[in-house]
Design a protein around this motif. Structure first.
Motif, PDB file in Angstrom:
ATOM      1  N   LYS A 152       0.832  -1.205   0.000  1.00 57.93           N
ATOM      2  CA  LYS A 152       0.000   0.000   0.000  1.00 57.93           C
ATOM      3  C   LYS A 152       0.873   1.264   0.000  1.00 57.93           C
ATOM      4  N   ALA A 153       1.947   1.232   0.796  1.00 58.52           N
ATOM      5  CA  ALA A 153       2.825   2.401   0.881  1.00 58.52           C
ATOM      6  C   ALA A 153       3.488   2.685  -0.464  1.00 58.52           C
ATOM      7  N   LEU A 188       3.037   6.254  -3.105  1.00 56.99           N
ATOM      8  CA  LEU A 188       4.089   7.105  -3.678  1.00 56.99           C
ATOM      9  C   LEU A 188       3.680   7.663  -5.035  1.00 56.99           C
ATOM     10  N   HIS A 189       2.728   6.983  -5.688  1.00 54.12           N
ATOM     11  CA  HIS A 189       2.462   7.310  -7.084  1.00 54.12           C
ATOM     12  C   HIS A 189       1.075   7.890  -7.320  1.00 54.12           C
ATOM     13  N   GLY A 190       0.374   8.220  -6.223  1.00 56.38           N
ATOM     14  CA  GLY A 190      -0.924   8.879  -6.358  1.00 56.38           C
ATOM     15  C   GLY A 190      -1.870   8.120  -7.257  1.00 56.38           C
ATOM     16  N   SER A 230      -0.600   0.063 -13.209  1.00 57.37           N
ATOM     17  CA  SER A 230      -0.270   1.437 -13.575  1.00 57.37           C
ATOM     18  C   SER A 230      -0.368   1.591 -15.079  1.00 57.37           C
ATOM     19  N   PRO A 231      -0.625   2.808 -15.556  1.00 52.22           N
ATOM     20  CA  PRO A 231      -0.555   2.995 -17.012  1.00 52.22           C
ATOM     21  C   PRO A 231       0.878   2.934 -17.519  1.00 52.22           C
ATOM     22  N   SER A 232       1.855   3.054 -16.623  1.00 59.86           N
ATOM     23  CA  SER A 232       3.257   3.158 -17.051  1.00 59.86           C
ATOM     24  C   SER A 232       4.053   1.901 -16.690  1.00 59.86           C
ATOM     25  N   ALA A 251       7.989  -1.184 -13.234  1.00 60.69           N
ATOM     26  CA  ALA A 251       9.278  -1.870 -13.104  1.00 60.69           C
ATOM     27  C   ALA A 251      10.075  -1.298 -11.943  1.00 60.69           C
ATOM     28  N   ALA A 252      10.054   0.025 -11.812  1.00 64.15           N
ATOM     29  CA  ALA A 252      10.787   0.665 -10.713  1.00 64.15           C
ATOM     30  C   ALA A 252      10.155   0.289  -9.373  1.00 64.15           C
TER      31      ALA A 252
END
Lengths: 431, 431
Positions: free
Chosen positions: B261-262, B266-268, B300-302, B307-308
């Protein structure tokens, strides 16, 4: 009461120890796991097979075998029908994929010790003040049915037969039906008058091993606070549902599990804590969990410390629920008060160890034991033998045969003293 | 290809919509839950009953019904044996205690739409360029068998029949055996040549409802990173075992769930995350858990962002394992790349909506869909109708009948265009 021509002590003979070894080996073969442990859940087919073997052993040696309404099995040796019994025993059920010694040791050592004392008393022509009995308590572990200590708690009247028999396992089977299935649901509770209760058990800790002791005489127990906590969230799709609207019951439970450990860490060596069971619904890969139910326990020698921890943890649960959009409920709460074992019996155990040249010391138990149920009303002694590395509820649980034998010798001698020389621990005249 | 005397569009009639309502009501009665939802796990008895009803409906209307080696059910209408098929469909399986619309809507709307277009083309005497078919893909949900999208992935060749059929449910039953049990394990995969694939689905989000739109034309999908993570600890007694020696696999898993969850936070709005399933062993009240297995997903869309996040989360897992004395293993990892739906079909969907006076907009899907499998190779369109409150995988999932009808009308019109006017989306001459 002992005659002048016989020694003041009786202990297990080499033949008794050989009989113990054979009986223990038989037990280890019923419910064996691939890694040499034991998987013998209460009232399972394996438990039934072990009970059958135990009853057959008792019957062959002239014990009167009785089964009560919650499946407790008593092996009685009655010298005087109007006298109470010195009872010893433990439990034959195990945790899942657990060890061969936990519980089983105390039942089988008890059977051998009672048989040994009985035989030797008869050889001497000596009649004890009290009768003797061994008992196998049902569902001590609380693994298949909740709560733990069902058999001894029902015997003591702190749990009703109806409550005990209606406890359901994960498949919805009641303890009553499971006992009937294996042929161990008796008609009524038995009125076995108890003069004293002795329980021999593996330590499940490493104090004895570290200190080079053969026997631990348990003086008192830790208190335990056990809660069943439920979080309710909302089932949703783990993909499109915006993070902000999710009400994830498993996330709440995860925070709670972390918080249980953090609470214990505040108290150093004065508190143990765990969450051993967690149920999640629907527990499906692409679904935000709607429900999580966890069994939380805090253990401590101090009841006030447990009470304070409980209050703090209740506030923590409320905070977690607020942060995760879930609701929580404490579905069940149980506080097991600490108990003190019988001073006279403990002193007698120390004295008997000295006579048998068994190095012993005082112990504390953190775990629950049937002896704790019995100690609420009867003079009770709980005695430990070493556990290698303190490992317990694990297939690799181990106690060396020589250590097991030392315990059987002590239990035999102590049973003799307890039934023939009650003045030595009940405060009357010594024999 | 349309004659000058007939209109350039075909859509569902009132009779077609009534037929859809009846078929949908029939579906809602197979696997109904107490709260009006649906519990129809893949290849269960309920799924078998629903498949039987679906096949009977198709058979009565002259579809050729075919079942492939992983239980995908095709209803074919062949105008020209040498032409490919415009395929539409979705899945009839559900999550546990889930909704009536997810998947089922697309299959039943597809069947009604194909039947409607077929009937109206025959009435007009018009022969389409492509054939028509409806499909029910097996185990889209991944609830009973892992992975999700088994049927469409096997059809596309990204999963082998052997892998698919050997997937086991929690009781150890393979998908192959479960399909055979309900009579839906065909002999081989079918070579159904595909010209285009259309899937109609409930949105499982609230964009359409919020914007007052009837139809969402999905332009692209989010990527998903899915890991099965296992922590190994050591089984021990939750009472006496010192806290310092414990190696608690559930505690490690709890830290991991909090960390998942954390990471997402980080990525909103650019990342969704979840742990939907957690398995604990032995999961017994008085036992320190030896094993915990969790299904982690990040969406995620990205892809680079995923990956990160994955690399950072791997380091977090290592840190958690070190802190809890456990070990961890990533038992299975899957990266589902984002995909783009077919531009020509999307444009055609917008144009058709305009002709039918259906307010529509572009959409994105975070969830996996069989359309994503198909889009890797074929011109594919994924179309949404509104979900009330965005609620999904929940018994209370709801879409109003009027919204369902709008989708059926669009799908019927689009199927007509797709089979009769391929030039309008495949880049050739318009008809």
């Amino acid at each position: 009461m002992s005659s002048l021509s016989t020694p003041d002590i009786i202990t297990a003979t080499e033949a008794d120890l050989a009989a113990f070894d054979a009986l223990f080996a038989h037990s280890s073969a019923i419910g064996t796991t691939a890694n040499g442990g034991l998987h013998r859940l209460a009232a399972s087919a394996e438990d039934g097979a072990m009970r059958d073997a135990f009853c057959a052993w008792l019957g062959e040696r002239g014990f009167e075998v009785r089964v009560d309404a919650v499946g407790n099995v008593f092996g009685l040796v009655t010298f005087n029908p109007s006298a109470p019994y010195v009872l010893c025993g433990s439990h034959l059920d195990s945790q899942p994929n657990a060890g061969r010694f936990d519980g089983t040791y105390g039942v089988l050592a008890g059977a051998v010790a009672v048989a040994s004392v009985t035989r030797q008393l008869r050889e001497r022509g000596e009649t004890p003040a009290f009768n003797l009995a061994v008992v196998n308590w049902t569902n001590e572990e609380g693994a298949r049915f909740q709560p733990s200590l069902i058999g001894s708690s029902t015997f003591m009247g702190s749990l009703s037969v109806a409550e005990a028999c209606s406890s359901r396992d994960a498949a919805g089977i009641t303890l009553g039906d499971a006992l009937a299935q294996i042929g161990y649901r008796g008609e009524a509770m038995l009125d076995v008058p108890v003069a004293a209760y002795l329980e021999l058990h593996v330590e499940q800790g490493s104090q004895l091993e570290n200190q080079g002791l053969a026997i631990g005489v348990v003086r008192h127990t830790w208190a335990a606070l056990k809660w069943r906590v439920r979080f309710d969230g909302e089932q949703n799709h783990t993909g499109p549902a915006p993070m902000a609207v999710r009400r994830d019951a498993l996330l709440a439970a995860a925070h709670a599990i972390v918080a249980v450990k953090a609470e214990a860490e505040l108290h150093g060596l004065h508190m143990h804590s765990s969450v051993g069971r967690l149920e999640v619904e629907p527990n499906s890969p692409n679904v935000v969990p709607a429900l999580a139910r966890l069994l939380v326990e805090f253990r401590s020698p101090s009841t006030p410390l447990l009470a304070a921890a409980g209050e703090r943890f209740r506030a923590t649960l409320a905070d977690i629920a607020a942060r995760t959009g879930t609701t929580f409920e404490i579905e069940h709460a149980q506080l097991r008060e600490p108990s003190h074992l019988h001073h006279g019996l403990s002193e007698l155990a120390h004295a008997t160890c000295a006579e048998l040249a068994l190095p012993c010391g005082d112990s504390v138990t953190v775990a629950g034991h049937d002896a704790i149920s019995l100690s609420r009303r009867y003079p009770t002694s709980l005695l430990f033998v070493p556990s290698q590395g303190g490992l317990s509820h694990n297939e690799a649980e181990f106690t060396a045969t020589a250590d097991l034998h030392r315990g059987v010798r002590l239990l035999t001698a102590l049973l003799y003293r307890a039934c023939c020389q009650p003045g030595r621990y009940l405060g009357g005249a010594t024999s």
